[in-house]
Design an enzyme around this catalytic site. Structure first.
Site, short mmCIF file in Angstrom:
data_model
loop_
_atom_site.label_atom_id
_atom_site.label_comp_id
_atom_site.label_asym_id
_atom_site.label_seq_id
_atom_site.Cartn_x
_atom_site.Cartn_y
_atom_site.Cartn_z
N ASP A 1 -13.98 14.26 -3.51
CA ASP A 1 -14.10 15.56 -4.16
C ASP A 1 -15.37 15.52 -5.00
O ASP A 1 -16.17 14.59 -4.89
CB ASP A 1 -12.85 15.84 -5.02
CG ASP A 1 -12.52 17.32 -5.10
OD1 ASP A 1 -13.43 18.11 -5.43
OD2 ASP A 1 -11.36 17.70 -4.85
N ASP B 1 -3.55 4.18 -1.87
CA ASP B 1 -4.44 4.57 -0.77
C ASP B 1 -4.45 6.09 -0.61
O ASP B 1 -3.86 6.63 0.32
CB ASP B 1 -3.97 3.88 0.51
CG ASP B 1 -4.81 4.24 1.73
OD1 ASP B 1 -5.99 4.57 1.55
OD2 ASP B 1 -4.27 4.19 2.85
N GLY C 1 0.92 -2.89 8.83
CA GLY C 1 2.02 -1.94 8.73
C GLY C 1 3.17 -2.30 9.62
O GLY C 1 3.99 -3.15 9.30
N ARG C 2 3.23 -1.67 10.79
CA ARG C 2 4.40 -1.76 11.65
C ARG C 2 4.80 -3.18 12.08
O ARG C 2 5.99 -3.45 12.21
CB ARG C 2 4.19 -0.87 12.88
CG ARG C 2 4.39 0.61 12.56
CD ARG C 2 3.79 1.54 13.59
NE ARG C 2 2.35 1.65 13.41
CZ ARG C 2 1.60 2.57 14.02
NH1 ARG C 2 2.14 3.44 14.85
NH2 ARG C 2 0.30 2.62 13.80
N THR D 1 -13.95 15.23 -10.67
CA THR D 1 -12.56 15.25 -10.21
C THR D 1 -12.14 13.87 -9.69
O THR D 1 -11.04 13.39 -9.99
CB THR D 1 -12.39 16.29 -9.09
OG1 THR D 1 -12.66 17.60 -9.64
CG2 THR D 1 -10.98 16.29 -8.53
N LYS E 1 0.84 -1.19 0.00
CA LYS E 1 0.00 0.00 0.00
C LYS E 1 0.87 1.24 0.00
O LYS E 1 1.79 1.37 0.82
CB LYS E 1 -0.91 0.01 1.23
CG LYS E 1 -1.82 1.23 1.32
CD LYS E 1 -2.74 1.15 2.53
CE LYS E 1 -2.06 1.53 3.83
NZ LYS E 1 -1.78 2.99 3.92
N LYS F 1 -7.53 7.84 -0.93
CA LYS F 1 -8.85 8.17 -0.38
C LYS F 1 -9.46 9.39 -1.07
O LYS F 1 -9.82 10.38 -0.44
CB LYS F 1 -8.76 8.40 1.13
CG LYS F 1 -8.23 7.23 1.93
CD LYS F 1 -8.19 7.54 3.42
CE LYS F 1 -7.67 6.38 4.25
NZ LYS F 1 -6.22 6.14 4.05
N GLN G 1 -4.61 2.67 16.21
CA GLN G 1 -5.87 2.09 15.78
C GLN G 1 -6.72 1.78 17.01
O GLN G 1 -6.21 1.32 18.04
CB GLN G 1 -5.62 0.78 15.01
CG GLN G 1 -4.56 0.90 13.93
CD GLN G 1 -5.11 1.33 12.59
OE1 GLN G 1 -6.27 1.71 12.49
NE2 GLN G 1 -4.30 1.24 11.57
N THR H 1 -10.30 3.54 10.97
CA THR H 1 -10.13 2.70 12.16
C THR H 1 -9.60 3.46 13.36
O THR H 1 -9.55 2.91 14.46
CB THR H 1 -9.21 1.51 11.85
OG1 THR H 1 -7.97 2.00 11.34
CG2 THR H 1 -9.83 0.57 10.84
#
Length: 247
Positions: A67, A62, A211-212, A71, A35, A64, A191, A121
């Site tokens: 608009d 990602d 992720g981490r 667009t 991502k 998001k 989170q 989240t």
């Protein structure tokens, strides 16, 4: 490791391009997706996305988008031109925006998966009330998920804690992408609505954003292998992985 396709999406949430490239050099594109979010994209731009795609990784862009309809539709088409596997928009942009994005991508021979963000989240009921959306996150998630499905989107982003209710309500073909996934041994971080990988898949998640626990590990592939082993314990009933070609 699932016999079909990777369910884990590794979040490249780095402040430096070099850090992201170093991690990518230690990951197997056959065993995970990646991502690219706002920070890394803002620093490195479309060229990095194209490079990661050339290196064989499926990229979830990602950003998001949220608009006016035209667009957002144009932005989704631009993302598709980069060769990404999946792109997202905010479901709260409304039905016209969602329909415009879907219509623009439907003009392509091989469109990326188009999914909608429901409730971040990091938010709980108090946070939603503070921005004028009183009620429980699960209710808001389901409302926005129905909106996205009606507009023809491929799925949504939601907390794993809402995945079960959405899966039951909207059926097996609707993709559920779940951040807020933490192995039992990992810290919760920022989170608020989290589950372990096995719990998330058992609840109905198709793809897990991690992720981490991977990016911060001394051996990222070992960390990924541990998650794969945990997912294998779910068994066939929890395996809802689907091919993007089916979108």
């Amino acid at each position: 490791m699932p016999a079909t396709e990777p369910r884990v999406i590794v979040a490249l949430d780095f402040p430096r391009v070099e850090s992201a490239l170093d991690l990518l050099g230690r990951l197997d594109p056959g065993r995970c997706r990646v991502k690219i979010g706002k920070e890394l994209f803002t620093r490195a731009g479309p060229a990095l996305v194209e490079r990661v795609v050339r290196d064989g990784f499926d990229v979830f862009l990602d950003l998001k988008f949220h608009d006016i309809p035209n667009t957002v539709a144009a932005a989704c088409a631009a993302a598709a031109d980069l060769g990404v596997w999946m792109v997202n928009v905010h479901a709260s942009g409304g039905p016209a925006m969602l329909a415009a994005a879907r219509a623009r991508l439907d003009q392509l021979d091989q469109p990326p998966l188009l999914i909608a963000v429901t409730v971040l989240t990091s938010l709980d009921a108090a946070d939603l009330a503070a921005v004028g959306c009183p009620g429980e996150p699960a209710d808001r998630v389901l409302q926005l998920a129905r909106l996205a499905q009606t507009a023809g989107l491929d799925g949504i982003v939601c907390s794993p804690r809402e995945a079960g209710g959405v899966r039951e309500a909207l059926g097996p073909a609707f993709r559920l992408v779940t951040p807020g996934v933490r192995p039992a041994s990992a810290a919760q971080g920022d989170q608020k609505r989290v589950m372990t990988p096995a719990q998330a898949v058992a609840a109905g998640a198709d793809f897990l954003v991690v992720g981490r626990p991977v990016t911060g590990a001394a051996d990222p592939m070992a960390a990924l292998s541990a998650i794969e082993a945990e997912l294998a314990s779910v068994g066939p009933a929890g395996d809802r992985s689907v091919s993007p070609a089916a979108s």
